[in-house]
Write an enzyme that holds these catalytic residues in place. Structure first.
Site, mmCIF file in Angstrom:
data_model
loop_
_atom_site.group_PDB
_atom_site.id
_atom_site.type_symbol
_atom_site.label_atom_id
_atom_site.label_comp_id
_atom_site.label_asym_id
_atom_site.label_seq_id
_atom_site.Cartn_x
_atom_site.Cartn_y
_atom_site.Cartn_z
ATOM 1 N N HIS A 135 -2.369 1.765 -8.189
ATOM 2 C CA HIS A 135 -2.025 2.678 -7.103
ATOM 3 C C HIS A 135 -2.239 4.140 -7.511
ATOM 4 O O HIS A 135 -2.065 4.496 -8.678
ATOM 5 C CB HIS A 135 -0.548 2.454 -6.771
ATOM 6 N N SER A 189 -2.027 -3.799 -4.449
ATOM 7 C CA SER A 189 -1.633 -3.419 -3.092
ATOM 8 C C SER A 189 -2.737 -3.614 -2.067
ATOM 9 O O SER A 189 -2.448 -3.903 -0.915
ATOM 10 C CB SER A 189 -1.166 -1.963 -3.082
#
Ligand SMILES: *Cc1c(COP(=O)(O)O)cnc(C)c1O
Length: 414
Positions: A135, A189
């Site tokens: 991320h 993610s």
């Protein structure tokens, strides 16, 4: 003379638009755990990270309301300045118990947890090695630390080993180091796959490196009672820094770091996003605490079972409507709650998302800089709150949208 402010910004925005990367905000007038209402249209959402629907759970909502009455709307100051409210301590003790660590520390967001923690652990002369797909907050945090930043190919242990070998040949610095911190995610993610954690742990131990695991998308979802990937694999005790968010499966808001007492004490003394920021609102901490307490109950178990079932049904829907080879092999023990459908071209991905929205399904198109250029995708997420009817609607919407736009699953980019 530089160009005037407005003119400069206008030109940069033109460039964003020309690349098909324009983003704007769409006001939502109502939402439930699986739907939202925007511009007078009710859409079924396959976009959120509220995987267990807990943001709308009566016990979680009630805990937030009670905390407002008990503590007020805000926390007034940083916890080091104005006293550290009991609700934050209860949350941290519960988190540490849940994850089996000595201690835990709450932050206002997961993003703040990362940007506070990495620079507290490493600095100039040290090394941070991140998986290519971690991320943005971990990349930002690594840059902020001033350590050398290296990137290994996604989930590629050989590539990581090569970089660890390079790091071990660096000259020693003042700390006897360099210290080497490896950063990866429990469930990625934007791709939904898991890190090869057993191999990573073995490798970092062999090289004397530290491991930070971001469980933003696995806390509450994977492992016994939702304790995450590290717990699922029995590796929690061998990971130095365990990070997560309270804003996704736990339905509240905030971030956390869990680990040894020494780690948490260091962060209280050195993590700038903790020290120089107003404490999370009491309602957020109380809601997260209620969600954590649900994890170990029948309610929690049933929510995870409904999530697994919705994810399996959703995967079937996508497989039927996007025929073609797929290179996304679900990791062992995965839930499949994040399902990327790679489109490739940015503009085509947006067009497909627009058509899905017209057919009643909210599925975001994810583009650069969230993912690499040319790997634009639809990112579907499933929730325990999705009903059979919601998934039927998704199937009809995908059929209608795909009749107009050819698109392919992962690995078969258009
Ligand atoms: C969302 C997310 C974060 C940030 O958490 P917030 O609480 O939303 O700030 C960190 N890491 C990953 C992998 C995430 O998806």
């Amino acid at each position: 003379m530089p160009e005037p402010f407005e003119e400069t910004l206008r030109q940069r925005l033109e460039a964003v638009r020309a690349q098909g990367l324009w983003r704007s905000l769409r006001p939502v007038d109502h939402r439930s755990a699986s739907t939202l209402e925007t511009g007078g249209h009710r859409l079924v959402s396959f976009a959120g990270n509220d995987y267990l629907g807990l943001s709308q759970h009566p016990a979680v909502m009630e805990a937030a309301v009670r905390a407002v009455h008990d503590w007020g709307a805000g926390s007034a100051a940083s916890r080091l300045i104005c006293g550290s409210l009991a609700v934050h301590h209860r949350l941290e003790e519960t988190l540490a118990g849940f994850l089996g660590t000595e201690a835990a520390l709450g932050f206002t967001t997961g993003h703040a947890a990362a940007t506070g923690t990495i620079p507290a652990l490493v600095g100039p002369g040290d090394v941070v090695i991140v998986d290519r797909l971690v991320h943005a907050c971990c990349v930002d945090a690594a840059r902020l630390s001033g350590a050398k930043l290296r990137v290994f190919r996604h989930n590629d242990l050989d590539d990581l080993e090569r970089i660890l070998g390079w790091a071990s040949r660096l000259p020693r610095n003042a700390s006897g180091g360099p210290r080497v911190l490896v950063v990866t995610e429990g469930v990625f993610s934007m791709d939904g796959d898991s890190a090869p954690l057993a191999g990573l742990v073995e490798l970092k131990e062999r090289h004397g490196a530290w491991l930070m695991l971001d469980e933003a998308h696995s806390t509450g979802v994977l492992g016994p009672e939702g304790r995450g990937l590290a717990a699922q694999l029995g590796l929690g005790g061998r990971i130095e820094v365990r990070m997560g968010t309270l804003g996704k499966a736990l339905g509240a808001s905030g971030g956390f770091i869990a680990g040894s007492r020494a780690l948490i004490d260091l962060l209280v003394n050195r993590a700038r996003s903790f020290i120089f920021s107003t404490a999370p609102v009491p309602a957020a901490a109380a809601a997260a605490l209620a969600a954590l307490e649900l994890m170990t109950t029948r309610d929690g178990e049933e929510a995870r079972a409904r999530l697994r079932s919705a994810s399996a049904t959703g995967a079937g829907v996508v497989a039927r409507t996007f025929p073609g080879p797929s290179d996304s092999v679900p990791s062992e023990g995965s839930v499949g709650h994040i399902l990327p459908v790679i489109v490739g071209d940015e503009t085509a991905a947006v067009a497909l998302a627009d058509r899905l929205r017209a057919a009643g399904a909210w599925v975001p198109a994810i583009r650069h800089p969230t993912v690499a250029r040319g790997s634009a995708r639809l990112r579907l997420t499933f929730s325990a709150a999705h009903t059979e009817a919601d998934l039927d609607l998704l199937e009809q919407a995908l059929i209608r949208a795909c009749l107009q736009t050819p698109a392919h699953r992962s690995g078969d980019a258009a």
